[in-house]
Write a protein that holds these residues in place. Structure first.
Motif, short mmCIF file in Angstrom:
data_model
loop_
_atom_site.label_atom_id
_atom_site.label_comp_id
_atom_site.label_asym_id
_atom_site.label_seq_id
_atom_site.Cartn_x
_atom_site.Cartn_y
_atom_site.Cartn_z
N ALA A 179 -4.66 3.82 -4.36
CA ALA A 179 -5.69 3.06 -3.66
C ALA A 179 -5.22 1.64 -3.38
O ALA A 179 -5.47 1.09 -2.29
CB ALA A 179 -6.98 3.04 -4.47
N ARG A 180 -4.53 1.03 -4.32
CA ARG A 180 -4.03 -0.34 -4.12
C ARG A 180 -2.92 -0.39 -3.07
O ARG A 180 -2.83 -1.35 -2.31
CB ARG A 180 -3.56 -0.93 -5.44
CG ARG A 180 -4.72 -1.22 -6.37
CD ARG A 180 -4.25 -1.67 -7.72
NE ARG A 180 -5.35 -1.71 -8.64
CZ ARG A 180 -5.75 -2.82 -9.26
NH1 ARG A 180 -5.13 -3.94 -9.06
NH2 ARG A 180 -6.77 -2.77 -10.08
N ILE A 181 -2.09 0.63 -3.03
CA ILE A 181 -1.05 0.71 -2.00
C ILE A 181 -1.70 0.83 -0.63
O ILE A 181 -1.32 0.14 0.32
CB ILE A 181 -0.09 1.89 -2.28
CG1 ILE A 181 0.75 1.60 -3.52
CG2 ILE A 181 0.80 2.16 -1.07
CD1 ILE A 181 1.51 2.80 -4.04
N LYS A 182 -2.70 1.70 -0.52
CA LYS A 182 -3.40 1.88 0.76
C LYS A 182 -4.09 0.58 1.17
O LYS A 182 -4.08 0.21 2.35
CB LYS A 182 -4.44 2.99 0.64
CG LYS A 182 -3.84 4.37 0.57
CD LYS A 182 -4.91 5.42 0.39
CE LYS A 182 -4.31 6.79 0.18
NZ LYS A 182 -5.35 7.81 -0.06
N TYR A 183 -4.68 -0.11 0.22
CA TYR A 183 -5.36 -1.36 0.51
C TYR A 183 -4.38 -2.41 1.03
O TYR A 183 -4.64 -3.07 2.04
CB TYR A 183 -6.08 -1.88 -0.74
CG TYR A 183 -6.79 -3.19 -0.52
CD1 TYR A 183 -8.02 -3.23 0.12
CD2 TYR A 183 -6.22 -4.38 -0.96
CE1 TYR A 183 -8.66 -4.44 0.33
CE2 TYR A 183 -6.85 -5.58 -0.76
CZ TYR A 183 -8.08 -5.61 -0.11
OH TYR A 183 -8.70 -6.81 0.10
N ALA A 184 -3.25 -2.56 0.36
CA ALA A 184 -2.26 -3.57 0.77
C ALA A 184 -1.72 -3.26 2.16
O ALA A 184 -1.64 -4.15 3.02
CB ALA A 184 -1.12 -3.62 -0.24
N CYS A 185 -1.39 -2.01 2.40
CA CYS A 185 -0.85 -1.63 3.71
C CYS A 185 -1.92 -1.77 4.79
O CYS A 185 -1.62 -2.20 5.91
CB CYS A 185 -0.31 -0.21 3.67
SG CYS A 185 1.19 -0.05 2.69
N GLY A 186 -3.16 -1.44 4.46
CA GLY A 186 -4.25 -1.59 5.43
C GLY A 186 -4.49 -3.04 5.80
O GLY A 186 -4.75 -3.36 6.96
N GLU A 187 -4.41 -3.92 4.81
CA GLU A 187 -4.59 -5.34 5.08
C GLU A 187 -3.49 -5.87 6.01
O GLU A 187 -3.77 -6.64 6.93
CB GLU A 187 -4.60 -6.14 3.78
CG GLU A 187 -5.87 -6.00 2.98
CD GLU A 187 -7.05 -6.65 3.66
OE1 GLU A 187 -6.93 -7.78 4.14
OE2 GLU A 187 -8.12 -6.01 3.69
N ILE A 188 -2.27 -5.47 5.76
CA ILE A 188 -1.17 -5.94 6.60
C ILE A 188 -1.29 -5.38 8.01
O ILE A 188 -1.10 -6.10 8.99
CB ILE A 188 0.18 -5.58 5.95
CG1 ILE A 188 0.38 -6.44 4.71
CG2 ILE A 188 1.32 -5.78 6.94
CD1 ILE A 188 1.60 -6.12 3.92
N ALA A 189 -1.63 -4.10 8.13
CA ALA A 189 -1.80 -3.51 9.46
C ALA A 189 -2.96 -4.19 10.19
O ALA A 189 -2.87 -4.44 11.40
CB ALA A 189 -2.05 -2.01 9.33
N GLY A 190 -4.03 -4.51 9.48
CA GLY A 190 -5.16 -5.21 10.09
C GLY A 190 -4.77 -6.58 10.60
O GLY A 190 -5.19 -6.99 11.70
#
Length: 119
Positions: free
Chosen positions: A9-20
């Motif tokens: 979940a933390r990996i998905k969150y970090a990658c999602g923030e960067i993509a956003g």
């Protein structure tokens, strides 16, 4: 990390923030190369998939391969510590590269404004 689910979940969150951030930059910063930003977003998505695939590892030896339970647990703990240490290092290095690529796309006047705002 408490468990694999939290780590994923933390990996998905970090990658999602960067993509956003990349998408916001693409839409609101004039003069940016939109195709390069899209390539960075794809690279972040690929990084997320590859990193999450590496989270689930298993110890390749059994208890019978060790003289006692203590040595088995010690070897198993060291194995997982090494695996997750490498995962963390590789993920961090990849994120640093993505951030460098994102910063390189910004026009110079935007970079100067960001530096002035940071001070």
């Amino acid at each position: 990390m408490a468990n694999k689910r939290d780590l994923k979940a933390r990996i998905k969150y970090a990658c999602g923030e960067i993509a956003g951030e990349c998408i916001l930059t693409k839409n609101y910063v004039p003069g940016i190369d939109e195709e390069a930003v899209e390539n960075i977003v794809c690279a972040v998505a690929l990084l997320q998939v590859r990193t999450i695939d590496r989270v689930s590892v298993s110890f390749d030896r059994t208890k019978r391969a060790f003289p006692d339970k203590k040595s088995y647990r010690t070897a198993r703990r060291e194995y997982f510590k090494r695996c997750y240490g490498e995962l963390k290092k590789d993920f961090k290095e990849s994120l640093v590269e993505v951030v460098k690529d994102m910063n390189a796309l910004l026009p110079q006047e935007v970079r100067d404004a960001n530096k002035a705002a940071a001070k």
